[in-house]
Write an enzyme that holds these catalytic residues in place. Sequence first.
Site, mmCIF file in Angstrom:
data_model
loop_
_atom_site.group_PDB
_atom_site.id
_atom_site.type_symbol
_atom_site.label_atom_id
_atom_site.label_comp_id
_atom_site.label_asym_id
_atom_site.label_seq_id
_atom_site.Cartn_x
_atom_site.Cartn_y
_atom_site.Cartn_z
ATOM 1 N N ASP A 32 0.859 -1.193 0.000
ATOM 2 C CA ASP A 32 0.000 0.000 0.000
ATOM 3 C C ASP A 32 0.894 1.243 0.000
ATOM 4 O O ASP A 32 1.903 1.305 0.712
ATOM 5 C CB ASP A 32 -0.910 -0.002 1.247
ATOM 6 C CG ASP A 32 -2.054 0.980 1.121
ATOM 7 O OD1 ASP A 32 -3.215 0.536 1.040
ATOM 8 O OD2 ASP A 32 -1.789 2.210 1.099
ATOM 9 N N ILE A 33 0.502 2.243 -0.777
ATOM 10 C CA ILE A 33 1.293 3.475 -0.916
ATOM 11 C C ILE A 33 1.240 4.329 0.358
ATOM 12 O O ILE A 33 2.108 5.158 0.592
ATOM 13 C CB ILE A 33 0.778 4.262 -2.151
ATOM 14 C CG1 ILE A 33 1.868 5.141 -2.727
ATOM 15 C CG2 ILE A 33 -0.474 5.038 -1.861
ATOM 16 C CD1 ILE A 33 1.519 5.696 -4.110
ATOM 17 N N ASN A 88 -12.978 -3.113 2.776
ATOM 18 C CA ASN A 88 -13.958 -2.040 2.865
ATOM 19 C C ASN A 88 -14.853 -2.144 1.637
ATOM 20 O O ASN A 88 -14.351 -2.150 0.509
ATOM 21 C CB ASN A 88 -13.259 -0.675 2.878
ATOM 22 C CG ASN A 88 -12.329 -0.519 4.082
ATOM 23 O OD1 ASN A 88 -12.673 -0.917 5.197
ATOM 24 N ND2 ASN A 88 -11.151 0.049 3.878
ATOM 25 N N GLY A 94 -15.451 3.272 3.970
ATOM 26 C CA GLY A 94 -14.087 3.773 3.791
ATOM 27 C C GLY A 94 -13.436 3.325 2.496
ATOM 28 O O GLY A 94 -12.252 3.584 2.283
ATOM 29 N N GLN A 95 -14.192 2.672 1.591
ATOM 30 C CA GLN A 95 -13.583 2.248 0.321
ATOM 31 C C GLN A 95 -13.304 3.477 -0.540
ATOM 32 O O GLN A 95 -14.166 4.332 -0.730
ATOM 33 C CB GLN A 95 -14.514 1.280 -0.427
ATOM 34 C CG GLN A 95 -13.871 0.730 -1.697
ATOM 35 C CD GLN A 95 -14.713 -0.337 -2.400
ATOM 36 O OE1 GLN A 95 -15.844 -0.614 -1.999
ATOM 37 N NE2 GLN A 95 -14.158 -0.919 -3.443
ATOM 38 N N SER A 96 -12.075 3.572 -1.042
ATOM 39 C CA SER A 96 -11.704 4.713 -1.881
ATOM 40 C C SER A 96 -11.277 4.283 -3.281
ATOM 41 O O SER A 96 -11.306 5.087 -4.205
ATOM 42 C CB SER A 96 -10.585 5.528 -1.228
ATOM 43 O OG SER A 96 -9.433 4.721 -1.025
ATOM 44 N N HIS A 101 -10.349 -5.298 -3.002
ATOM 45 C CA HIS A 101 -8.999 -5.597 -2.496
ATOM 46 C C HIS A 101 -9.076 -5.947 -1.025
ATOM 47 O O HIS A 101 -9.916 -5.436 -0.285
ATOM 48 C CB HIS A 101 -8.041 -4.427 -2.727
ATOM 49 C CG HIS A 101 -8.574 -3.110 -2.242
ATOM 50 N ND1 HIS A 101 -9.499 -2.375 -2.944
ATOM 51 C CD2 HIS A 101 -8.323 -2.412 -1.111
ATOM 52 C CE1 HIS A 101 -9.797 -1.285 -2.282
ATOM 53 N NE2 HIS A 101 -9.110 -1.278 -1.155
ATOM 54 N N LEU A 102 -8.145 -6.823 -0.651
ATOM 55 C CA LEU A 102 -8.018 -7.268 0.734
ATOM 56 C C LEU A 102 -6.792 -6.565 1.304
ATOM 57 O O LEU A 102 -5.692 -6.677 0.752
ATOM 58 C CB LEU A 102 -7.814 -8.785 0.695
ATOM 59 C CG LEU A 102 -7.768 -9.619 1.957
ATOM 60 C CD1 LEU A 102 -9.036 -9.437 2.772
ATOM 61 C CD2 LEU A 102 -7.592 -11.091 1.574
ATOM 62 N N HIS A 103 -6.982 -5.822 2.403
ATOM 63 C CA HIS A 103 -5.842 -5.217 3.101
ATOM 64 C C HIS A 103 -5.255 -6.272 4.031
ATOM 65 O O HIS A 103 -5.985 -6.860 4.843
ATOM 66 C CB HIS A 103 -6.294 -4.045 3.981
ATOM 67 C CG HIS A 103 -6.842 -2.862 3.254
ATOM 68 N ND1 HIS A 103 -6.096 -1.733 2.995
ATOM 69 C CD2 HIS A 103 -8.078 -2.616 2.749
ATOM 70 C CE1 HIS A 103 -6.846 -0.841 2.366
ATOM 71 N NE2 HIS A 103 -8.062 -1.353 2.213
HETATM 72 P P1 AMP Z 1 -9.713 1.417 0.403
HETATM 73 O O1 AMP Z 1 -9.761 2.771 1.062
HETATM 74 O O2 AMP Z 1 -10.137 0.279 1.242
HETATM 75 O O3 AMP Z 1 -10.415 1.468 -0.955
HETATM 76 O O4 AMP Z 1 -8.167 1.151 0.109
HETATM 77 C C1 AMP Z 1 -7.491 1.709 -0.988
HETATM 78 C C2 AMP Z 1 -6.031 1.652 -0.636
HETATM 79 O O5 AMP Z 1 -5.288 1.809 -1.828
HETATM 80 C C3 AMP Z 1 -5.577 2.751 0.325
HETATM 81 O O6 AMP Z 1 -5.026 2.158 1.492
HETATM 82 C C4 AMP Z 1 -4.544 3.528 -0.487
HETATM 83 O O7 AMP Z 1 -3.457 3.964 0.294
HETATM 84 C C5 AMP Z 1 -4.113 2.504 -1.519
HETATM 85 N N1 AMP Z 1 -3.610 3.041 -2.776
HETATM 86 C C6 AMP Z 1 -4.185 3.982 -3.562
HETATM 87 N N2 AMP Z 1 -3.446 4.183 -4.671
HETATM 88 C C7 AMP Z 1 -2.394 3.335 -4.590
HETATM 89 C C8 AMP Z 1 -1.269 3.065 -5.425
HETATM 90 N N3 AMP Z 1 -1.080 3.702 -6.587
HETATM 91 N N4 AMP Z 1 -0.368 2.137 -5.011
HETATM 92 C C9 AMP Z 1 -0.544 1.478 -3.831
HETATM 93 N N5 AMP Z 1 -1.590 1.681 -3.006
HETATM 94 C C10 AMP Z 1 -2.499 2.605 -3.372
#
Ligand code: AMP
Length: 115
Positions: A32-33, A88, A94-96, A101-103
């Site tokens: 994760d970034i 999420n 909190g999904q963005s 995806h699985l954290h």
């Molecule tokens: P969510 O908020 O559950 O949708 O998680 C999205 C995740 O993607 C967040 O933890 C971000 O930090 C991560 N993220 C977004 N863009 C990137 C990227 N280019 N490379 C790696 N992680 C990313």
Amino acid sequence: MLSDECIFCQIIRGERPSRKVYETETIYAFHDINPQAPTHILIVPKKHIARLADITPEDAPLLGEMMVAAKTIAEQEGVSSGFRLVINSGREAGQSVFHVHLHLLGGRRMRWPPG
Ligand code: AMP
């Protein structure tokens, strides 16, 4: 099926950089970034599914593969004694990024409830 504008599809296609930790025919995993723990890996199905709420019964094997990947990656990253998996689903949760995806979080003490 990959989506043109989806940033995780772009990562899977190699059009956007990522720090890959694991890949199979169906799954891609990378750091994760914006890590929320010393170990924070995203485990992503190569198939574009926007939210967990959009899965169908046909996706069950793929979701199982994500769990097996999580176990393997936790071992690989040295956090198999304690780690947390989070999905999420939906903006309210909190999904963005709208590609399932699985954290995988580890390397620190986790609290409950997660908030
Ligand atoms: P969510 O908020 O559950 O949708 O998680 C999205 C995740 O993607 C967040 O933890 C971000 O930090 C991560 N993220 C977004 N863009 C990137 C990227 N280019 N490379 C790696 N992680 C990313």
